[in-house]
Motif scaffolding. Structure first.
Motif, PDB file in Angstrom:
ATOM      1  N   TYR A 224      -6.804   4.459   4.253  1.00 19.68           N
ATOM      2  CA  TYR A 224      -7.277   3.754   3.059  1.00 19.68           C
ATOM      3  C   TYR A 224      -6.779   2.317   3.036  1.00 19.68           C
ATOM      4  O   TYR A 224      -7.530   1.388   2.710  1.00 19.68           O
ATOM      5  N   ASP A 227      -8.639   0.204   5.679  1.00 21.06           N
ATOM      6  CA  ASP A 227     -10.018  -0.044   5.265  1.00 21.06           C
ATOM      7  C   ASP A 227     -10.075  -1.064   4.128  1.00 21.06           C
ATOM      8  O   ASP A 227     -10.911  -1.973   4.134  1.00 21.06           O
ATOM      9  N   SER A 228      -9.184  -0.934   3.151  1.00 18.83           N
ATOM     10  CA  SER A 228      -9.177  -1.861   2.016  1.00 18.83           C
ATOM     11  C   SER A 228      -8.840  -3.281   2.470  1.00 18.83           C
ATOM     12  O   SER A 228      -9.469  -4.249   2.023  1.00 18.83           O
TER      13      SER A 228
END
Length: 306
Positions: A224, A227-228
């Motif tokens: 996460y 990706d962020s």
């Protein structure tokens, strides 16, 4: 008196055992606050500390489970999660720190090996730096490689210089397939976008984070975060490119030509566009929408009505 002192010291040591958890929570909160407001360098450094602490917690948990009977250890940890922070577990934290260091070292070595492999396997050749863009202040190579896929990406290598001291070299790789699809303005916008990545240290940090996420696919926190940060940096590099060139529509056209939105693009560019698949398509549409909105905002007179 002695009993009170011993009790105080044992309580203090017990409290210190929770330091890694407290640091992880504190750095995570700082990362959330700075995500939208701070410069990329600050966000990346906070993310690196966050991941280092998370790796320490994860590897120590793994060592604790293995030394406490495997499945039985997992069940015990579920029932009493704070048992991981008992003073008696300090040796396990030392082994966890060694494990976290080895994971990070492996990710760094792999990212460097992949970058060097690109330079050898892709049969690269140098390209002249666009005259309209400022020259990089650090050693930077702008290279092309034979491929029909519309690709452009950056990374940073550690190399030995003439004095045998380690130095950083930034690399921008662009495929011939992308070059063939772009006009001069679009080409300058793409280089400006990649240059924006280098100026904000993406080639050092983001490449490493992505490599680490690929190595530990089972870790949702790492996936996460990588990706962020990728999504954030693509938007930010777009703005950097517009500030350098003053032509948001040129970058929007380049993104369109490089994406699966264009019928002539053989495959989606996972680098210039950040991600692939349906999510990549949605992100590309959003980036193009933002760039067109900038062009129509009046901030760039030459772009208005173009």
């Amino acid at each position: 008196m002695i009993d009170a002192f011993v009790h105080f010291m044992s309580s203090t040591i017990a409290a210190l055992a929770y330091t890694p958890l407290a640091l992880w929570v504190a750095i995570g909160l700082g990362l959330i606050v700075s995500y939208r407001r701070a410069a990329s360098t600050t966000v990346f450094r906070l993310a690196a500390f966050f991941l280092a602490t998370w790796a320490l917690l994860a590897t120590t948990t793994l060592v604790w489970v293995l030394t406490n009977g495997g499945i039985a250890g997992i069940l015990r940890l579920v029932v009493a999660p704070l048992s991981l922070f008992e003073v008696e577990s300090w040796t396990l934290w030392a082994w966890g720190a060694v494990g976290a260091f080895l994971v990070f070292l492996s990710a760094f070595m792999l990212s460097q090996a992949v970058g060097r492999g690109f330079l050898v396997i892709l049969r690269t050749s140098p390209i002249d730096w666009p005259r309209c863009l400022p020259r990089p202040s650090t050693p930077t190579s702008l290279l092309r490689f034979p491929s029909e896929r519309p690709e452009a990406f950056t990374f940073t290598l550690l190399e030995r210089g003439a004095s045998h001291r380690l130095r950083r070299r930034d690399v921008i790789l662009v495929s011939e397939g992308l070059l063939a699809r772009l006009d001069a303005g679009e080409w300058e916008a793409v280089v400006a976008h990649e240059f924006g990545h280098l100026r904000e240290l993406d080639g050092r940090y983001l490449t490493f984070f992505r490599t680490l996420a690929r190595m530990m696919r089972w870790d949702p926190v790492l996936a996460y975060l990588a990706d962020s940060l990728t999504r954030r940096e693509e938007y930010r590099a777009d703005l950097d490119a517009v500030d350098l060139t003053g032509h948001p529509r040129a970058l929007a056209r380049a993104l369109y030509k490089a994406s699966e939105l264009a019928p002539s693009a053989p495959r989606i560019s996972l680098s210039l566009l950040g991600v692939g698949g349906r999510r990549g398509r949605r992100q590309t549409v959003e980036r193009i929408r933002r760039l067109v909105a900038l062009a129509e905002s009046g901030r760039f007179p030459e772009e208005t009505g173009a």
